[in-house]
Write an enzyme that holds these catalytic residues in place. Sequence first.
Site, PDB file in Angstrom:
ATOM      1  N   GLU A 291      -0.945  -8.954  -1.200  1.00 33.45           N
ATOM      2  CA  GLU A 291      -1.467  -8.390   0.057  1.00 33.45           C
ATOM      3  C   GLU A 291      -2.656  -7.461  -0.226  1.00 33.45           C
ATOM      4  O   GLU A 291      -2.701  -6.300   0.187  1.00 33.45           O
ATOM      5  CB  GLU A 291      -0.376  -7.654   0.848  1.00 33.45           C
ATOM      6  CG  GLU A 291      -0.725  -7.412   2.308  1.00 33.45           C
ATOM      7  CD  GLU A 291       0.336  -6.584   3.041  1.00 33.45           C
ATOM      8  OE1 GLU A 291       0.390  -5.365   2.866  1.00 33.45           O
ATOM      9  OE2 GLU A 291       1.120  -7.188   3.797  1.00 33.45           O
TER      10      GLU A 291
ATOM     11  N   ASP B 193       0.792  -1.234   0.000  1.00 35.27           N
ATOM     12  CA  ASP B 193       0.000   0.000   0.000  1.00 35.27           C
ATOM     13  C   ASP B 193       0.823   1.282   0.000  1.00 35.27           C
ATOM     14  O   ASP B 193       0.392   2.314   0.494  1.00 35.27           O
ATOM     15  CB  ASP B 193      -0.917  -0.004   1.227  1.00 35.27           C
ATOM     16  CG  ASP B 193      -0.146  -0.321   2.506  1.00 35.27           C
ATOM     17  OD1 ASP B 193       1.085  -0.101   2.514  1.00 35.27           O
ATOM     18  OD2 ASP B 193      -0.765  -0.778   3.477  1.00 35.27           O
TER      19      ASP B 193
ATOM     20  N   HIS C  73       6.881   4.859  12.771  1.00 37.03           N
ATOM     21  CA  HIS C  73       7.247   5.695  11.625  1.00 37.03           C
ATOM     22  C   HIS C  73       6.064   6.269  10.841  1.00 37.03           C
ATOM     23  O   HIS C  73       6.248   7.011   9.882  1.00 37.03           O
ATOM     24  CB  HIS C  73       8.089   4.877  10.647  1.00 37.03           C
ATOM     25  CG  HIS C  73       7.298   3.822   9.907  1.00 37.03           C
ATOM     26  ND1 HIS C  73       6.595   4.101   8.764  1.00 37.03           N
ATOM     27  CD2 HIS C  73       7.072   2.525  10.174  1.00 37.03           C
ATOM     28  CE1 HIS C  73       5.983   3.004   8.356  1.00 37.03           C
ATOM     29  NE2 HIS C  73       6.255   2.031   9.191  1.00 37.03           N
TER      30      HIS C  73
ATOM     31  N   ARG D 107       3.047   8.177   8.959  1.00 38.57           N
ATOM     32  CA  ARG D 107       2.790   9.593   8.681  1.00 38.57           C
ATOM     33  C   ARG D 107       1.692  10.186   9.561  1.00 38.57           C
ATOM     34  O   ARG D 107       1.774  11.332   9.981  1.00 38.57           O
ATOM     35  CB  ARG D 107       2.405   9.787   7.206  1.00 38.57           C
ATOM     36  CG  ARG D 107       3.627   9.950   6.341  1.00 38.57           C
ATOM     37  CD  ARG D 107       3.322  10.006   4.867  1.00 38.57           C
ATOM     38  NE  ARG D 107       4.547   9.709   4.164  1.00 38.57           N
ATOM     39  CZ  ARG D 107       5.291  10.596   3.509  1.00 38.57           C
ATOM     40  NH1 ARG D 107       4.910  11.846   3.419  1.00 38.57           N
ATOM     41  NH2 ARG D 107       6.411  10.234   2.925  1.00 38.57           N
TER      42      ARG D 107
ATOM     43  N   HIS E 200      13.587   4.778  12.111  1.00 41.36           N
ATOM     44  CA  HIS E 200      13.323   4.963  10.679  1.00 41.36           C
ATOM     45  C   HIS E 200      14.030   6.235  10.188  1.00 41.36           C
ATOM     46  O   HIS E 200      14.142   7.206  10.939  1.00 41.36           O
ATOM     47  CB  HIS E 200      11.807   5.083  10.510  1.00 41.36           C
ATOM     48  CG  HIS E 200      11.317   4.952   9.113  1.00 41.36           C
ATOM     49  ND1 HIS E 200      11.496   5.933   8.171  1.00 41.36           N
ATOM     50  CD2 HIS E 200      10.650   3.962   8.488  1.00 41.36           C
ATOM     51  CE1 HIS E 200      10.950   5.545   7.030  1.00 41.36           C
ATOM     52  NE2 HIS E 200      10.431   4.348   7.193  1.00 41.36           N
TER      53      HIS E 200
ATOM     54  N   GLU F 186      -1.852   5.142   3.188  1.00 41.52           N
ATOM     55  CA  GLU F 186      -1.875   3.744   2.730  1.00 41.52           C
ATOM     56  C   GLU F 186      -3.282   3.219   2.435  1.00 41.52           C
ATOM     57  O   GLU F 186      -3.472   2.435   1.501  1.00 41.52           O
ATOM     58  CB  GLU F 186      -1.183   2.839   3.751  1.00 41.52           C
ATOM     59  CG  GLU F 186       0.329   3.040   3.855  1.00 41.52           C
ATOM     60  CD  GLU F 186       0.742   4.208   4.735  1.00 41.52           C
ATOM     61  OE1 GLU F 186      -0.144   4.878   5.313  1.00 41.52           O
ATOM     62  OE2 GLU F 186       1.945   4.466   4.855  1.00 41.52           O
TER      63      GLU F 186
HETATM   64  C1  UD1 Z   1       6.997   4.604   3.333  1.00 40.98           C
HETATM   65  C2  UD1 Z   1       5.555   4.279   2.970  1.00 40.98           C
HETATM   66  C3  UD1 Z   1       4.847   3.596   4.121  1.00 40.98           C
HETATM   67  C4  UD1 Z   1       5.640   2.426   4.645  1.00 40.98           C
HETATM   68  C5  UD1 Z   1       7.058   2.858   4.959  1.00 40.98           C
HETATM   69  C6  UD1 Z   1       7.866   1.661   5.355  1.00 40.98           C
HETATM   70  C7  UD1 Z   1       4.354   5.826   1.481  1.00 40.98           C
HETATM   71  C8  UD1 Z   1       3.629   7.094   1.376  1.00 40.98           C
HETATM   72  N1  UD1 Z   1       4.826   5.524   2.688  1.00 40.98           N
HETATM   73  O1  UD1 Z   1       6.971   5.594   4.375  1.00 40.98           O
HETATM   74  O2  UD1 Z   1       3.581   3.120   3.682  1.00 40.98           O
HETATM   75  O3  UD1 Z   1       5.021   1.958   5.826  1.00 40.98           O
HETATM   76  O4  UD1 Z   1       7.653   3.446   3.787  1.00 40.98           O
HETATM   77  O5  UD1 Z   1       9.061   2.011   5.977  1.00 40.98           O
HETATM   78  O6  UD1 Z   1       4.517   5.121   0.510  1.00 40.98           O
HETATM   79  N2  UD1 Z   1      14.506   7.900   3.942  1.00 40.98           N
HETATM   80  C9  UD1 Z   1      15.867   7.786   3.792  1.00 40.98           C
HETATM   81  N3  UD1 Z   1      16.391   6.554   3.429  1.00 40.98           N
HETATM   82  C10 UD1 Z   1      15.618   5.466   3.216  1.00 40.98           C
HETATM   83  C11 UD1 Z   1      14.226   5.601   3.382  1.00 40.98           C
HETATM   84  C12 UD1 Z   1      13.680   6.810   3.741  1.00 40.98           C
HETATM   85  O7  UD1 Z   1      16.601   8.733   3.985  1.00 40.98           O
HETATM   86  O8  UD1 Z   1      16.144   4.399   2.881  1.00 40.98           O
HETATM   87  C13 UD1 Z   1      13.917   9.220   4.301  1.00 40.98           C
HETATM   88  C14 UD1 Z   1      13.998  10.223   3.117  1.00 40.98           C
HETATM   89  O9  UD1 Z   1      14.210  11.502   3.624  1.00 40.98           O
HETATM   90  C15 UD1 Z   1      12.590  10.099   2.521  1.00 40.98           C
HETATM   91  C16 UD1 Z   1      11.771   9.942   3.786  1.00 40.98           C
HETATM   92  O10 UD1 Z   1      12.540   9.080   4.615  1.00 40.98           O
HETATM   93  O11 UD1 Z   1      12.224  11.226   1.756  1.00 40.98           O
HETATM   94  C17 UD1 Z   1      10.382   9.425   3.596  1.00 40.98           C
HETATM   95  O12 UD1 Z   1      10.354   8.256   2.782  1.00 40.98           O
HETATM   96  P1  UD1 Z   1       8.931   7.794   2.127  1.00 40.98           P
HETATM   97  O13 UD1 Z   1       9.147   6.515   1.402  1.00 40.98           O
HETATM   98  O14 UD1 Z   1       8.293   8.918   1.406  1.00 40.98           O
HETATM   99  O15 UD1 Z   1       8.013   7.566   3.374  1.00 40.98           O
HETATM  100  P2  UD1 Z   1       8.152   6.604   4.610  1.00 40.98           P
HETATM  101  O16 UD1 Z   1       7.782   7.403   5.795  1.00 40.98           O
HETATM  102  O17 UD1 Z   1       9.455   5.917   4.572  1.00 40.98           O
HETATM  103  N1  UDP Z   2      12.328  -4.019   9.715  1.00 41.69           N
HETATM  104  C1  UDP Z   2      13.691  -4.187   9.496  1.00 41.69           C
HETATM  105  N2  UDP Z   2      14.565  -3.366  10.166  1.00 41.69           N
HETATM  106  C2  UDP Z   2      14.154  -2.406  11.032  1.00 41.69           C
HETATM  107  C3  UDP Z   2      12.743  -2.229  11.223  1.00 41.69           C
HETATM  108  C4  UDP Z   2      11.867  -3.049  10.554  1.00 41.69           C
HETATM  109  O1  UDP Z   2      14.118  -5.052   8.739  1.00 41.69           O
HETATM  110  O2  UDP Z   2      14.981  -1.705  11.607  1.00 41.69           O
HETATM  111  C5  UDP Z   2      11.383  -4.895   8.978  1.00 41.69           C
HETATM  112  C6  UDP Z   2      10.298  -5.525   9.791  1.00 41.69           C
HETATM  113  O3  UDP Z   2      10.727  -6.748  10.355  1.00 41.69           O
HETATM  114  C7  UDP Z   2       9.198  -5.721   8.762  1.00 41.69           C
HETATM  115  C8  UDP Z   2       9.367  -4.516   7.870  1.00 41.69           C
HETATM  116  O4  UDP Z   2      10.706  -4.062   8.058  1.00 41.69           O
HETATM  117  O5  UDP Z   2       9.403  -6.866   7.970  1.00 41.69           O
HETATM  118  C9  UDP Z   2       8.374  -3.454   8.252  1.00 41.69           C
HETATM  119  O6  UDP Z   2       8.770  -2.232   7.735  1.00 41.69           O
HETATM  120  P1  UDP Z   2       8.127  -0.873   8.219  1.00 41.69           P
HETATM  121  O7  UDP Z   2       7.702  -0.979   9.636  1.00 41.69           O
HETATM  122  O8  UDP Z   2       9.103   0.187   7.836  1.00 41.69           O
HETATM  123  O9  UDP Z   2       6.888  -0.725   7.243  1.00 41.69           O
HETATM  124  P2  UDP Z   2       5.339  -1.171   7.329  1.00 41.69           P
HETATM  125  O10 UDP Z   2       5.290  -2.636   7.486  1.00 41.69           O
HETATM  126  O11 UDP Z   2       4.729  -0.401   8.447  1.00 41.69           O
HETATM  127  O12 UDP Z   2       4.805  -0.699   6.017  1.00 41.69           O
END
Ligand code: UD1
Ligand code: UDP
Length: 383
Positions: free
Chosen positions: A127, A105, A221, A223, A255, A141
């Site tokens: 999923e 999602d 983490h 939003r 995160h 999501e």
């Molecule tokens: C995203 C997904 C969320 C999911 C989460 C899992 C959307 C809108 N959100 O949220 O559904 O639960 O991933 O973790 O699709 N960043 C880094 N390095 C990384 C990853 C993220 O620096 O490897 C930072 C960057 O500044 C980036 C910000 O995190 O712009 C947000 O990343 P984004 O993918 O937009 O949203 P998440 O909060 O990670």
């Molecule tokens: N996870 C990981 N390292 C971490 C935190 C989470 O590998 O430091 C794994 C966790 O076991 C799960 C997935 O990442 O499989 C979940 O990711 P996240 O919570 O970022 O996203 P969501 O599931 O909420 O979309």
Amino acid sequence: MERISDRMKTTRVLSIFGTRPEAIKMAPVVLALNENAGVESRVCVTAQHREMLDQVLQLFDIQPDVDLNLMRPNQNLSELTAQILQSLDPILTQEKPDWILVQGDTTTVMAASLAAFYRGIHVGHVEAGLRTGDKHQPFPEELNRRIASVTADLHFAPTNLSRENLLREGIDERRILVTGNTAIDALKLITAKPAPDLVSGWIKEWGITDGSKRLVLVTAHRRENFGEPIKQICLAIKQLAERYGESLEIVYPVHLNPNIQEPVKNILGGQNGVTLLPPLEYVALVHLMKAATLILTDSGGIQEEATGLGKPALVLRDKTERPEGVTAGVLKLVGTEAPRIVAEASRLLDDRTAYETMAHAANPFGDGNAAQRIVKGILDFQP
Ligand code: UD1
Ligand code: UDP
């Protein structure tokens, strides 16, 4: 009459994903696609995440055929969506897949499924059918997965409940397959590996191995939890650290989203009893979950994993799209207000009976064979 060329025809499947959880849950599917002689399997990553995605690609030894490298610091949703649509379209025309597969999602899922629909390419949604019924929770999501559902040609629902959600929205039952969640496939693959030395070292150093301390694992983490809710979560952690002192180690792999990094480091940096870590490799995280007494999380995937491992988890949200874990008794929804989080966590840490009631493994999310069912579902598809 069947021609030899028909028999030899392979199905071209392009798996598209962008974030850590999608990569973890798509890895078993990509591995199963790679092993099937009837499939030509390709992988495109949007790299909506960068470091957190790369950790997973490395672990499962997946080399993407296409890497769009789209992550920008603190990216906003409209920009990200526009970038994905624009960058993916030429890839779809070049790759000419029969199917794209997306998982979950995220913005990658929503935009990729739309781009494939525009190009008349079949969409398989892994999923499918998770719902809270509230378009703001989780944000964005719940809307992303609804959009994926209206574009999808095959819906791989993890549970009967998710199938029912899709039927209620008018999806044709012949297009829904209940497969289990590939999270459990990934969890099985990874729990078979030994704990990395780093994790064994930490657990010993923190006093978990000899029982002098108990471990609480935290992740947060979302939003919709930016701002006051994440502050409340941090205050709850601080209060728990102060209340339990030397008897508790609270560990939080933080995160990389700057909206999370900042409040967490401000409130919890330097706090005795709290260890802040960078995002952990999936194997390390799984072994920390196994060593933990209690998990506090707003994550989606960790709700499934905690249920599978039988680790009591307090879910830092008001609503969950994974009620199966609550029904199984392993998850409890506690919201994001500090007093409630502290009270519920303390009850589990202090009351053995309350704890034992939650601490039992359950399997509502699948048997670990979802990926094979998904591949079969694609190959058996009749338009
Ligand atoms: C995203 C997904 C969320 C999911 C989460 C899992 C959307 C809108 N959100 O949220 O559904 O639960 O991933 O973790 O699709 N960043 C880094 N390095 C990384 C990853 C993220 O620096 O490897 C930072 C960057 O500044 C980036 C910000 O995190 O712009 C947000 O990343 P984004 O993918 O937009 O949203 P998440 O909060 O990670
Ligand atoms: N996870 C990981 N390292 C971490 C935190 C989470 O590998 O430091 C794994 C966790 O076991 C799960 C997935 O990442 O499989 C979940 O990711 P996240 O919570 O970022 O996203 P969501 O599931 O909420 O979309």
